[in-house]
Design a protein around this motif. Sequence first.
Motif, mmCIF file in Angstrom:
data_model
loop_
_atom_site.group_PDB
_atom_site.id
_atom_site.type_symbol
_atom_site.label_atom_id
_atom_site.label_comp_id
_atom_site.label_asym_id
_atom_site.label_seq_id
_atom_site.Cartn_x
_atom_site.Cartn_y
_atom_site.Cartn_z
ATOM 1 N N GLN A 244 0.754 -1.096 0.188
ATOM 2 C CA GLN A 244 0.193 -0.048 0.130
ATOM 3 C C GLN A 244 0.886 1.232 0.079
ATOM 4 O O GLN A 244 0.270 2.356 -0.344
ATOM 5 C CB GLN A 244 -0.917 0.240 1.166
ATOM 6 C CG GLN A 244 -0.136 -0.065 2.593
ATOM 7 C CD GLN A 244 -1.200 0.076 3.596
ATOM 8 O OE1 GLN A 244 -2.002 0.895 3.760
ATOM 9 N NE2 GLN A 244 -0.864 -0.937 4.686
ATOM 10 N N ASP A 245 2.140 1.302 0.400
ATOM 11 C CA ASP A 245 2.810 2.434 0.514
ATOM 12 C C ASP A 245 3.389 2.917 -0.631
ATOM 13 O O ASP A 245 3.772 4.109 -0.951
ATOM 14 C CB ASP A 245 4.044 2.073 1.465
ATOM 15 C CG ASP A 245 3.904 1.862 3.033
ATOM 16 O OD1 ASP A 245 2.732 2.396 3.265
ATOM 17 O OD2 ASP A 245 4.605 1.348 3.643
ATOM 18 N N ILE A 247 1.616 4.081 -3.015
ATOM 19 C CA ILE A 247 0.539 5.128 -3.348
ATOM 20 C C ILE A 247 1.440 6.404 -2.553
ATOM 21 O O ILE A 247 0.639 7.539 -3.125
ATOM 22 C CB ILE A 247 -0.853 4.965 -2.648
ATOM 23 C CG1 ILE A 247 -1.650 5.924 -3.574
ATOM 24 C CG2 ILE A 247 -0.779 5.048 -1.402
ATOM 25 C CD1 ILE A 247 -1.915 5.815 -5.028
ATOM 26 N N HIS A 248 2.359 6.289 -1.774
ATOM 27 C CA HIS A 248 2.867 7.543 -1.407
ATOM 28 C C HIS A 248 4.046 8.280 -2.185
ATOM 29 O O HIS A 248 4.630 9.275 -2.064
ATOM 30 C CB HIS A 248 3.434 7.243 0.069
ATOM 31 C CG HIS A 248 2.425 6.957 1.027
ATOM 32 N ND1 HIS A 248 1.147 7.662 1.098
ATOM 33 C CD2 HIS A 248 2.435 5.923 2.038
ATOM 34 C CE1 HIS A 248 0.646 6.962 2.457
ATOM 35 N NE2 HIS A 248 1.259 5.847 2.646
ATOM 36 N N TYR A 249 4.296 7.392 -3.315
ATOM 37 C CA TYR A 249 5.161 7.830 -4.266
ATOM 38 C C TYR A 249 4.609 8.601 -5.256
ATOM 39 O O TYR A 249 3.581 8.140 -5.789
ATOM 40 C CB TYR A 249 6.020 6.865 -4.853
ATOM 41 C CG TYR A 249 7.033 7.262 -5.801
ATOM 42 C CD1 TYR A 249 8.258 7.889 -5.342
ATOM 43 C CD2 TYR A 249 6.915 7.145 -7.026
ATOM 44 C CE1 TYR A 249 9.066 8.462 -6.339
ATOM 45 C CE2 TYR A 249 7.806 7.607 -8.082
ATOM 46 C CZ TYR A 249 8.734 8.176 -7.554
ATOM 47 O OH TYR A 249 9.865 8.782 -8.568
ATOM 48 N N GLU A 250 4.787 10.094 -5.422
ATOM 49 C CA GLU A 250 4.093 10.971 -6.153
ATOM 50 C C GLU A 250 3.902 10.392 -7.553
ATOM 51 O O GLU A 250 2.720 10.716 -8.001
ATOM 52 C CB GLU A 250 4.871 12.300 -5.981
ATOM 53 C CG GLU A 250 3.988 13.262 -6.655
ATOM 54 C CD GLU A 250 4.389 14.901 -6.633
ATOM 55 O OE1 GLU A 250 3.808 15.836 -6.932
ATOM 56 O OE2 GLU A 250 5.696 14.960 -5.972
ATOM 57 N N ALA A 253 1.194 7.799 -7.691
ATOM 58 C CA ALA A 253 0.177 8.399 -7.375
ATOM 59 C C ALA A 253 -0.574 9.110 -8.405
ATOM 60 O O ALA A 253 -1.762 9.111 -8.578
ATOM 61 C CB ALA A 253 0.305 9.279 -5.896
ATOM 62 N N PHE A 275 -4.884 1.948 -4.331
ATOM 63 C CA PHE A 275 -3.618 1.963 -4.956
ATOM 64 C C PHE A 275 -3.317 1.242 -6.059
ATOM 65 O O PHE A 275 -2.388 1.196 -6.826
ATOM 66 C CB PHE A 275 -2.564 1.770 -3.974
ATOM 67 C CG PHE A 275 -2.373 0.230 -3.229
ATOM 68 C CD1 PHE A 275 -1.711 -0.801 -4.054
ATOM 69 C CD2 PHE A 275 -3.245 0.154 -2.123
ATOM 70 C CE1 PHE A 275 -1.585 -1.846 -3.361
ATOM 71 C CE2 PHE A 275 -2.773 -1.432 -1.624
ATOM 72 C CZ PHE A 275 -2.200 -2.251 -2.351
#
Length: 352
Positions: A244-245, A247-250, A253, A275
Amino acid sequence: MSQNDKKRCFIELGKFLSQFSEKENVKNPSVLYNDMFFEDFENLIQLSQSHNGWYTPENVYFSIQSWATALTEENLDQWLANYNLEINEPKNVGLILAGNIPLVGFHDFLSVLITGNNVLIKTSSNDQFLLPFLAKYIIAIEPKFANTIAFVEGKLENFDAVIATGSNNTARYFEYYFKDKPSIIRKNRNSVAVLNGKETKGQLIALGEDIFRYFGLGCRNVSKLFVPKGYSFNAFFEAIFEYQDIIHYEKYANNYDYNKAVFLMSNYKLLDNGFLTIKEDSSYASPISSVFYEFYNSIDELQIRLHSESEQIQCIVSNNLVENSTSFGQTQNPKLWDYADNIDTISFLLIT
C-alpha cells in the motif's frame, strides 16, 4: 584477452556490486579498486532518482543486488558451458538500450563482451549513468576492455550487428533502419499470472512483488491476471495490501489518479483498493497502477492461447498450472540463461 580474463572481470564486478544494498552499504577491503569506486557509486545510487524519477534508491539497489547474485563464477560457468566461444571472430555490436528500469541493458552488454566482441552503446536518456560507471569499473580491472567498449552520443555507425530495444512503434523504425544488418529487435512485452484460487497468501503476496517492483515498468512485471470464472479477488486484495505504501510515491500516485479517472469517465467497471485498479480487459499491457484480468474456461484452452500469443508475453507466473511457469515473486530475478523474448543472445552473437 582470454575467456578466463573476461569472466574474471565480471566476477569481480559481482563482488563489487554485492557491497551495496538498501539495508546497508558495507565496504569489503578485499574488493578490488574500492578506493577509486565505492564512494562514487554510493553517491550515484543516491543521485539516480534525480536523473530519472522512477529510479528510487530501493529499486536501484534491487537491480544492483540482482546482478551481484548473478555474476558469480558458478553462474557464469553454467551459462556459458553450452557454447563454443573460441569460434567467434570479434565484431562491432551496437546496443540501443531502453531505460524503463535500472540497468535493463546490462545483460546485452555482458553478452557482447563475454563473447569477445566490441560493444557500441547508445544509452537511453532515462538511464545514462549506471552502465557507464560499471564499464569504468571493469576497465579498471582489465584495461584491455577500454578498446572494446564505446558509448555513442550521436548516430550509431560502423557496426556489424545490432541489438535494439524499444516500443512497438520504435521497433518498426529499427527494423527498417537495420534491415541490412543482423539484428535482434525487441518490442513491447508483458508478463501474466495464471491463478486458480488455490494460491496461498504467501504466493499472492509474492505476486505483488511481480506486479509492483519497478512500479510495474518492466516487461517482466505482471500486468495481467488470468482467473477462472467465478474467481473472488478478496484474497488477492488482502495479500497485496502489503504494498500500500507505493501510493505515497508521487509519480505513481499521479498515474493512479489519472488512469482511474480515465477508466471511470469511460464507464469501465473497476475493482479498486486505493492504490491499484483491476479491470477486465483482453489486452496484455495495462497502464501504471492498473492490472487487467480475464476469465478462462480451462487451463488447456488457456495454454493454447498463451502459446499462440507468446510474442506478446515475457513471463508466465503460476503455481505450475502452465508449462514453463515462473514462481511467484521471481519475475525480476532471471538467471543469466533466461533470455529476453526467448532469443538466445549468445547464439546470435556467435553465428552472426
